[in-house]
Design a protein around this motif. Structure first.
Motif, PDB file in Angstrom:
ATOM      1  N   ARG A 168      -9.442 106.991 -92.581  1.00 54.13           N
ATOM      2  CA  ARG A 168      -8.809 108.143 -92.599  1.00 54.13           C
ATOM      3  C   ARG A 168      -9.788 109.243 -93.292  1.00 54.13           C
ATOM      4  N   VAL A 169     -10.086 108.943 -94.387  1.00 56.40           N
ATOM      5  CA  VAL A 169     -10.906 109.937 -94.998  1.00 56.40           C
ATOM      6  C   VAL A 169     -12.300 110.349 -94.542  1.00 56.40           C
ATOM      7  N   VAL A 170     -13.026 109.136 -94.187  1.00 60.74           N
ATOM      8  CA  VAL A 170     -14.099 109.282 -93.617  1.00 60.74           C
ATOM      9  C   VAL A 170     -14.130 110.001 -92.082  1.00 60.74           C
ATOM     10  N   GLY A 171     -13.045 109.756 -91.507  1.00 58.15           N
ATOM     11  CA  GLY A 171     -12.766 110.380 -90.093  1.00 58.15           C
ATOM     12  C   GLY A 171     -12.341 111.817 -90.232  1.00 58.15           C
ATOM     13  N   LEU A 172     -11.597 112.238 -91.273  1.00 60.37           N
ATOM     14  CA  LEU A 172     -11.306 113.546 -91.285  1.00 60.37           C
ATOM     15  C   LEU A 172     -12.627 114.337 -91.755  1.00 60.37           C
ATOM     16  N   GLY A 173     -13.621 113.841 -92.733  1.00 60.33           N
ATOM     17  CA  GLY A 173     -14.707 114.429 -93.016  1.00 60.33           C
ATOM     18  C   GLY A 173     -15.561 114.371 -91.832  1.00 60.33           C
ATOM     19  N   GLY A 201     -20.972 102.675 -82.707  1.00 62.53           N
ATOM     20  CA  GLY A 201     -21.581 101.856 -83.684  1.00 62.53           C
ATOM     21  C   GLY A 201     -21.949 102.564 -84.724  1.00 62.53           C
ATOM     22  N   ASN A 202     -22.303 103.856 -84.633  1.00 56.03           N
ATOM     23  CA  ASN A 202     -22.314 104.918 -85.858  1.00 56.03           C
ATOM     24  C   ASN A 202     -21.040 105.062 -86.687  1.00 56.03           C
ATOM     25  N   GLY A 203     -19.961 105.394 -86.150  1.00 55.49           N
ATOM     26  CA  GLY A 203     -18.698 105.178 -86.815  1.00 55.49           C
ATOM     27  C   GLY A 203     -18.187 103.949 -87.495  1.00 55.49           C
ATOM     28  N   PHE A 260     -15.788 108.992 -84.041  1.00 58.42           N
ATOM     29  CA  PHE A 260     -14.381 108.833 -84.670  1.00 58.42           C
ATOM     30  C   PHE A 260     -13.542 107.656 -84.311  1.00 58.42           C
ATOM     31  N   THR A 261     -13.711 107.509 -83.001  1.00 59.91           N
ATOM     32  CA  THR A 261     -12.891 106.183 -82.379  1.00 59.91           C
ATOM     33  C   THR A 261     -13.412 104.863 -83.283  1.00 59.91           C
TER      34      THR A 261
END
Length: 384
Positions: free
Chosen positions: A334-339, A111-113, A59-60
Motif C-alpha cells: 500500500r505504501v510503496v504503491g501510493l508512493g 516485474g518491476n512492481g 502498480f498492479t
C-alpha cells in the motif's frame, strides 16, 4: 527469536544486489526509450499512453506481490520477480509495433512492481538483524544501478550495438544475479514481533494510509525533479541543453550521497526527524529554485532539494514493513504503491500546470507537499 537461513551480512549484500538489479533494469529501459520508439515506429503520444500502461502494470504488480510475499515468502517471490524482469527487459528491443511493445511493457511493469515490494520487504527483515538503520543504503544502491545502466547504455549506443543485443545481455545478467543472490535471502517469522498481544491486535489501517500519504508527497516531489529539473534550467533560466543537464545531475548526485549518509543520521535522531527535517530541507531547496534566477544558486537549490528528499521514503517503507510482520508485504504494498502513484503523477501534474503558469511557479505544488510532510512527519513517532 529469529530463524534465519543465512547470516544477516550475506542477506544484506544479496539485498543490495536486488536493489542494484532493479535500478539497472529500469535504467537500461529508460536510456533506450528514444531508440525503441523509433524502431517500433510509434509517435510520442502513443509512447505516452504505453508509459501509462507500464505504470499501471507496475502498480498492479505491487498490489499482487504484497500478499504473495506474506503467503509464499520473500525467498521465492523476490528471485521470481527478478527473473521476470530480466526476461521482460529483452522484449522492447524486439518490438516492431505498438502492441508488441505494449505487451513487453506490461511484463516489465509487473516485474518491476513485484520486485520493488519484495526487495523492500526483504530489506526490512534484514534491517531487524542490525542494531542501526540500513534501509537508505539499499535505496542508494538502486540509484547506483541506474547510473551504471546510463553509462553502459550510452557506451553501447555510441558504439552502434543493436539495442536487442544490449537489452538481451542486460536481461540475462539480471536473471543470473536474481538466481545467484536468492540463496542468501532470509525469511521473516511471526515470532519476531515481541510486542504484547493486545498491541499486535490493533489494526494499523489508518497509520498505513498516513505513511502512504507521506510517501505520495515525497515521491511526487522526486518525480518532478526527475522530469522537470533540466527543463527548468533551459526554459526559465535560459541555459543551453548541456548546462540544463547539470540541474538533474545535481539533484541525483545529492540524493544518492544523502541516502548513503541517512542511515547513520537516522540512528542518532530517529526516523521521524529524518522525514520532517529532510522535507524542510527539500522545501528550502525548492524555494531557492522557484525564486532565484542565477544558475549557480539554482544548482545549489536542486542539490539541496535532492539531499532533503534522500532519506524520507526509506524511513516510511521501514515503518510500513514493521507495522505487522505477519502482513508486512501487504502493508508495504500500500505504501510503496501510493508512493509510486505520486512518482508518476508529479510530472504529469506539473506539465498540466505549466500550461497556465510559468514552470517555476508550478513547482509550488511539490513545495506545499514538502511542507505538509514536515507537518505530518511525527506520525512515525506513534510506532517508535
Amino acid at each position: 527469536m529469529r530463524s534465519q537461513t543465512a547470516p544477516p551480512r550475506a542477506a544484506r549484500v544479496a539485498t543490495w544486489l536486488y536493489f542494484g538489479l532493479n535500478g539497472f533494469a529500469v535504467g537500461m529501459w529508460v536510456v533506450h526509450i528514444p531508440s525503441i520508439e523509433h524502431a517500433a515506429g510509434i509517435s510520442h503520444p502513443t509512447l505516452g499512453l504505453l508509459l501509462l500502461v507500464l505504470g499501471g502494470a507496475a502498480f498492479t504488480g505491487m498490489q499482487v506481490a504484497g500478499p504473495l510475499v506474506d503467503r509464499l515468502g520473500q525467498r521465492r517471490l523476490v528471485p521470481a520477480a527478478g527473473v521476470l524482469l530480466g526476461i521482460a527487459l529483452a522484449g522492447p528491443g524486439l518490438a516492431t509495433n505498438w502492441w508488441t511493445l505494449g505487451l513487453t511493457l506490461i511484463l516489465i511493469g509487473f516485474g518491476n512492481g513485484s520486485i520493488d515490494v519484495g526487495m523492500n520487504a526483504q530489506a526490512v527483515v534484514v534491517e531487524r538483524g542490525y542494531p542501526r538503520p540500513i534501509m537508505a543504503a539499499f535505496h542508494a544502491m538502486w540509484s547506483i544501478g541506474g547510473a551504471i545502466a546510463a553509462l553502459i547504455g550510452a557506451a553501447t549506443l555510441r558504439a552502434g550495438v543493436p539495442i536487442e543485443v544490449t537489452l538481451g545481455v542486460a536481461g540475462a545478467l539480471c536473471i543470473v544475479i536474481a538466481l545467484a543472490a536468492s540463496r542468501f535471502l532470509i525469511e521473516a517469522t511471526t515470532d519476531e514481533n515481541d510486542e504484547p498481544a493486545e498491541e499486535r491486535a490493533k489494526p494499523p489501517g489508518k497509520l498505513v494510509w498516513a505513511l502512504g500519504g507521506l510517501a505520495f508527497g515525497l515521491m511526487l516531489a522526486e518525480g518532478v525533479a526527475n522530469d522537470w529539473a533540466a527543463l527548468h534550467f533551459r526554459d526559465i533560466l535560459g541555459t543551453s541543453v548541456s548546462t540544463a543537464a547539470y540541474a538533474y545531475g545535481a539533484f541525483a548526485v545529492a540524493m544518492t550521497v544523502g541516502r548513503f549518509l541517512t542511515d547513520r543520521v537516522a540512528a542518532v535522531v530517529g526516523p521521524a526527524a529524518i522525514v520532517r527535517w529532510g522535507a524542510a530541507m527539500a522545501a528550502v531547496g525548492l524555494t531557492i529554485v522557484i525564486v532565484v534566477p542565477w544558475v549557480p544558486v539554482a544548482l545549489f537549490g536542486w542539490a539541496l532539494f535532492g539531499l532533503g528528499l534522500a532519506g524520507g521514503v526509506p524511513q516510511l517503507f521501514t515503518a510500513a514493513g514493521n507495522l505487522d510482520p505477519r502482513a508486512a508485504g501487504a502493508l508495504m504494498a500500500r505504501v510503496v504503491g501510493l508512493g509510486y502513484v505520486g512518482l508518476l503523477a508529479g510530472p504529469a501534474l506539473i506539465g498540466g500546470l505549466a500550461h497556465w503558469m510559468p514552470l517555476n511557479i508550478a513547482f509550488i505544488l511539490p513545495l506545499v507537499l514538502c511542507v505538509l510532510t514536515f507537518l505530518g512527519g511525527p506520525v512515525l513517532k506513534s510506532r517508535s
